[in-house]
Scaffold this motif. Structure first.
Motif, PDB file in Angstrom:
ATOM      1  N   ASP A 185      41.354  38.931  45.317  1.00  0.00           N
ATOM      2  CA  ASP A 185      41.139  40.080  44.438  1.00  0.00           C
ATOM      3  C   ASP A 185      39.688  40.552  44.483  1.00  0.00           C
ATOM      4  O   ASP A 185      39.406  41.753  44.458  1.00  0.00           O
ATOM      5  CB  ASP A 185      41.491  39.720  42.992  1.00  0.00           C
ATOM      6  CG  ASP A 185      42.986  39.613  42.771  1.00  0.00           C
ATOM      7  OD1 ASP A 185      43.739  40.084  43.645  1.00  0.00           O
ATOM      8  OD2 ASP A 185      43.389  39.055  41.738  1.00  0.00           O
ATOM      9  N   GLU A 192      39.095  42.546  47.544  1.00  0.00           N
ATOM     10  CA  GLU A 192      39.840  43.807  47.430  1.00  0.00           C
ATOM     11  C   GLU A 192      39.077  44.804  46.565  1.00  0.00           C
ATOM     12  O   GLU A 192      38.952  45.984  46.911  1.00  0.00           O
ATOM     13  CB  GLU A 192      41.219  43.556  46.829  1.00  0.00           C
ATOM     14  CG  GLU A 192      42.011  44.842  46.615  1.00  0.00           C
ATOM     15  CD  GLU A 192      43.350  44.613  45.935  1.00  0.00           C
ATOM     16  OE1 GLU A 192      43.928  45.618  45.444  1.00  0.00           O
ATOM     17  OE2 GLU A 192      43.809  43.461  45.881  1.00  0.00           O
ATOM     18  N   HIS A 193      38.552  44.345  45.446  1.00  0.00           N
ATOM     19  CA  HIS A 193      37.839  45.255  44.555  1.00  0.00           C
ATOM     20  C   HIS A 193      36.508  45.693  45.147  1.00  0.00           C
ATOM     21  O   HIS A 193      36.033  46.802  44.866  1.00  0.00           O
ATOM     22  CB  HIS A 193      37.651  44.603  43.193  1.00  0.00           C
ATOM     23  CG  HIS A 193      38.940  44.399  42.453  1.00  0.00           C
ATOM     24  ND1 HIS A 193      39.804  45.434  42.181  1.00  0.00           N
ATOM     25  CD2 HIS A 193      39.532  43.277  41.965  1.00  0.00           C
ATOM     26  CE1 HIS A 193      40.863  44.972  41.540  1.00  0.00           C
ATOM     27  NE2 HIS A 193      40.728  43.667  41.401  1.00  0.00           N
ATOM     28  N   ARG A 207      37.492  48.559  47.246  1.00  0.00           N
ATOM     29  CA  ARG A 207      37.784  49.710  46.393  1.00  0.00           C
ATOM     30  C   ARG A 207      36.500  50.420  45.971  1.00  0.00           C
ATOM     31  O   ARG A 207      36.433  51.659  45.926  1.00  0.00           O
ATOM     32  CB  ARG A 207      38.562  49.284  45.144  1.00  0.00           C
ATOM     33  CG  ARG A 207      39.994  48.904  45.428  1.00  0.00           C
ATOM     34  CD  ARG A 207      40.780  48.691  44.129  1.00  0.00           C
ATOM     35  NE  ARG A 207      42.119  48.199  44.448  1.00  0.00           N
ATOM     36  CZ  ARG A 207      43.112  48.975  44.815  1.00  0.00           C
ATOM     37  NH1 ARG A 207      42.929  50.297  44.897  1.00  0.00           N
ATOM     38  NH2 ARG A 207      44.295  48.462  45.095  1.00  0.00           N
ATOM     39  N   GLN A 266      30.941  49.762  41.304  1.00  0.00           N
ATOM     40  CA  GLN A 266      31.932  48.701  41.236  1.00  0.00           C
ATOM     41  C   GLN A 266      32.567  48.693  39.853  1.00  0.00           C
ATOM     42  O   GLN A 266      31.857  48.762  38.844  1.00  0.00           O
ATOM     43  CB  GLN A 266      31.309  47.334  41.534  1.00  0.00           C
ATOM     44  CG  GLN A 266      30.888  47.141  42.978  1.00  0.00           C
ATOM     45  CD  GLN A 266      32.069  47.121  43.935  1.00  0.00           C
ATOM     46  OE1 GLN A 266      33.172  46.717  43.581  1.00  0.00           O
ATOM     47  NE2 GLN A 266      31.843  47.560  45.157  1.00  0.00           N
ATOM     48  N   TYR A 271      34.024  46.337  38.260  1.00  0.00           N
ATOM     49  CA  TYR A 271      34.102  45.033  37.619  1.00  0.00           C
ATOM     50  C   TYR A 271      32.720  44.446  37.391  1.00  0.00           C
ATOM     51  O   TYR A 271      31.792  44.684  38.170  1.00  0.00           O
ATOM     52  CB  TYR A 271      34.925  44.055  38.463  1.00  0.00           C
ATOM     53  CG  TYR A 271      36.403  44.335  38.408  1.00  0.00           C
ATOM     54  CD1 TYR A 271      37.220  43.641  37.518  1.00  0.00           C
ATOM     55  CD2 TYR A 271      36.977  45.298  39.218  1.00  0.00           C
ATOM     56  CE1 TYR A 271      38.579  43.905  37.443  1.00  0.00           C
ATOM     57  CE2 TYR A 271      38.334  45.570  39.152  1.00  0.00           C
ATOM     58  CZ  TYR A 271      39.127  44.866  38.261  1.00  0.00           C
ATOM     59  OH  TYR A 271      40.466  45.135  38.188  1.00  0.00           O
ATOM     60  N   THR A 306      36.838  43.439  33.860  1.00  0.00           N
ATOM     61  CA  THR A 306      36.659  44.875  33.671  1.00  0.00           C
ATOM     62  C   THR A 306      35.552  45.075  32.641  1.00  0.00           C
ATOM     63  O   THR A 306      35.194  44.164  31.883  1.00  0.00           O
ATOM     64  CB  THR A 306      37.952  45.541  33.174  1.00  0.00           C
ATOM     65  OG1 THR A 306      38.244  45.059  31.855  1.00  0.00           O
ATOM     66  CG2 THR A 306      39.125  45.227  34.103  1.00  0.00           C
TER      67      THR A 306
END
Length: 238
Positions: free
Chosen positions: A24, A27-28, A31, A188, A190, A201
């Motif tokens: 994850d 992946e983020h 993103r 970002q 996060y 988050t």
């Protein structure tokens, strides 16, 4: 079932029946880069001109004055024929144009899924297409190449536009490992723990901050008062 992320090598847990090649956290990271790319394009266009003005007149031995534009920026903004992204034979010199990278990876994902790539406008539509299909891409072995190549084009653009994202330390300790290593970074979505890799988050961090920080502030205040009292007693005459 746990396995190691092919990108960062951290252990992660697979989701459902899908075996994930990337975690994850990675992946983020992708993103964030995909959201950043459309914002970098106008900054790259604004960086086309050389820092110094073009030479006055014609220089000796030249039929024309030198082009007053940066070649590295032209390369990033230039068009390119659709095709395979990864340069297995080392023929590519420098970074592929931004839109060529984005289009090629969107095409790779569409081909892998047995679908036709929608006829989007160049740019943000293709980055959104990649982002929408990242859960699938993160189960493929070529996610490592996607991570590397999208990251390379973003870092190259940042170096030109001088827009390296800022990393801001957060006050609250990590709810997972208790280290004071939570940071937020521009573009970002996060807050990330630099020690254990936990992602929160911004709403989750705000709730965590509201829960843990008031007791920590009260504890710090009591310690400060206690230390001040001890110092006063030491200074009093015997």
């Amino acid at each position: 079932m746990s396995s190691a992320c092919a990108i960062c090598r951290r252990a992660h847990r697979d989701q459902g029946d899908a075996h994930r090649t990337a975690c994850d956290r990675c992946e983020h990271r992708i993103r964030g880069w995909l959201r950043e790319i459309p914002r970098q394009l106008p900054l790259l266009r604004a960086s086309l001109a050389l820092d110094g003005g073009p030479a006055q007149g014609r220089s000796a031995g030249r039929a024309h004055s030198p082009l007053p534009l940066r070649g590295d920026v032209l390369n990033l903004l230039g068009p390119a024929a659709p095709g395979t992204v990864t340069d297995h034979h080392g023929d590519q010199s420098g970074t592929l144009p931004v839109l060529a990278q984005v289009y090629a990876w969107a095409s790779t994902i569409a081909d892998a899924r047995g679908r036709d790539l929608p006829p989007f406008r160049p740019g943000a539509d293709y980055t959104r297409y990649i982002a929408a299909n990242l859960p699938y891409a993160c189960t493929r072995p070529w996610i490592v190449d996607l991570f590397t190549e999208i990251g390379e084009v973003v870092h190259t653009a940042r170096a030109i536009t001088r827009t390296e994202p800022r990393r801001r330390p957060k006050d609250a300790p990590c709810p997972s490992c208790s280290a004071f290593a939570l940071v937020s970074e521009d573009w970002q979505p996060y807050v990330e723990c630099a020690t254990c890799g936990l992602l929160l988050t911004h709403d989750e961090y705000a709730a965590h901050h509201q829960t843990v920080m008031p007791p920590l502030y009260r504890t710090a205040l009591r310690l400060a008062v206690h230390q001040a009292t001890q110092t006063t007693r030491k200074d009093e005459p015997a």
